[in-house]
Design an enzyme around this catalytic site. Structure first.
Site, PDB file in Angstrom:
ATOM      1  N   GLU A 144      -7.763   2.126  13.515  1.00  0.00           N
ATOM      2  CA  GLU A 144      -8.076   3.431  12.933  1.00  0.00           C
ATOM      3  C   GLU A 144      -8.586   4.436  13.960  1.00  0.00           C
ATOM      4  OE1 GLU A 144     -11.999   1.501  13.286  1.00  0.00           O
ATOM      5  OE2 GLU A 144     -10.002   0.806  12.709  1.00  0.00           O
TER       6      GLU A 144
ATOM      7  N   HIS B 236      -9.628  -1.981  16.407  1.00  0.00           N
ATOM      8  CA  HIS B 236      -9.879  -0.682  15.769  1.00  0.00           C
ATOM      9  C   HIS B 236      -8.592   0.144  15.671  1.00  0.00           C
ATOM     10  CE1 HIS B 236     -14.251  -0.542  15.379  1.00  0.00           C
ATOM     11  NE2 HIS B 236     -14.344  -1.123  16.557  1.00  0.00           N
TER      12      HIS B 236
ATOM     13  N   CYS C 139     -13.768  -5.143  13.195  1.00  0.00           N
ATOM     14  CA  CYS C 139     -14.447  -5.377  14.474  1.00  0.00           C
ATOM     15  C   CYS C 139     -15.728  -6.205  14.278  1.00  0.00           C
ATOM     16  CB  CYS C 139     -14.711  -4.060  15.184  1.00  0.00           C
ATOM     17  SG  CYS C 139     -15.037  -4.294  16.963  1.00  0.00           S
TER      18      CYS C 139
END
Length: 301
Positions: free
Chosen positions: A237, A235, A142
């Protein structure tokens, strides 16, 4: 994958409850293999949450991983106790003479600032220089991806009219590149940012390739050369409720924030969000560890 961390790291208990294989230092030293040494520069304010998310993401391979968390010394964290950083984190000064198989630079809520205005930009650039020579492969996430693209390749960012916030569809552009192994033609991934990288500048740079992109959210996965540097603008994750927490936090602050795109069933924030991106997130991190770290790194660091 067995993740090796300090035995009393608070995130360890959460990960163990999810039946993820995690071991402490005592058990790890009894295994006659060399673990991959992965450093994580955690720039996120809520470091504990990011620790859990990234440890989970790194847990899907049989290779033992020795994780070193790193924090910026030239910035005082307002949301993480100093005692936590002192116990579980290292500074760049403490690791600068070491070598790592892999390195992760996380995002940070700093997209309202020019890179040079960030109070720890000098230290961050020293760390990014370090990864060129002391790391087999570095993954930037990011804002960390935007910072890395700007510093290493001069790629600029553009301010968005409104926050890019939600779960977006992406298309795989280069299926034969190992980083995208096992991906479907299209897949979902979360984004949460106010800026975007210049796609035109990326396309004009022959050292960079976009491996996956979204019509709405732009490039997601960008690779430099053979994978020495990888940039992830979203993102994957993120947890199921991360965007929910961000949305309700901003509402509570009175900010003008729209519903996360394609997130709540029926666009109703009272409905629990569906987890629709985890499988591809697991594939991405497994591919990175296997093809760009484990297969490339020397046995003797």
């Amino acid at each position: 994958m067995p993740i090796k961390v300090k035995g009393d790291l608070p995130a360890k208990a959460v990960i163990e409850q999810e039946n993820i294989f995690i071991m402490d230092e005592t058990r790890a030293i009894r295994q006659d293999i060399r673990p991959l040494k992965i450093a994580i520069l955690n720039l996120m304010p809520l470091k504990h949450e990011t620790e859990i998310q990234l440890l989970r993401a790194l847990s899907n391979t049989p290779i033992q991983v020795d994780v070193t968390f790193v924090h910026i010394a030239s910035h005082v964290s307002k949301n993480t106790p100093a005692s936590h950083l002192n116990q579980f984190y290292s500074t760049f000064e403490e690791i600068k003479d070491k070598k790592f198989d892999g390195f992760i630079i996380t995002g940070a809520p700093l997209d309202h600032l020019a890179f040079e205005e960030v109070n720890y930009w000098k230290e961050l650039t020293e760390i990014m220089d370090f990864t060129r020579t002391n790391v087999t492969s570095t993954l930037h996430i990011c804002w960390g991806a935007q910072a890395g693209l700007y510093y290493h390749f001069g790629i600029h960012t553009n301010q968005l009219k409104e926050k890019r916030f939600g779960i977006y569809w992406h298309e795989v552009l280069h299926r034969k590149v190992p980083l995208m192994r096992g991906f479907d033609d299209v897949f979902l991934a979360p984004h949460s940012r106010h800026t975007e990288v210049s796609k035109e500048e990326i396309q004009a740079n022959d050292k960079l390739s976009v491996l996956a992109e979204s019509k709405e959210a732009g490039p997601l996965v960008i690779i430099a050369g053979e994978g020495k540097q990888i940039f992830l603008t979203g993102h994957p994750e993120y947890d199921r409720i991360t965007l929910d927490t961000e949305y309700k936090r901003d509402l509570g602050k009175g900010l003008d924030i729209k519903l996360p795109f394609n997130y709540y069933p029926g666009d109703d924030p009272e409905n629990p969000p569906l987890l629709t991106w985890r499988a591809h997130a697991n594939a991405f991190y497994t591919n990175w560890l296997n093809y760009y770290v484990y297969q490339q790194t020397p046995y003797e660091l």
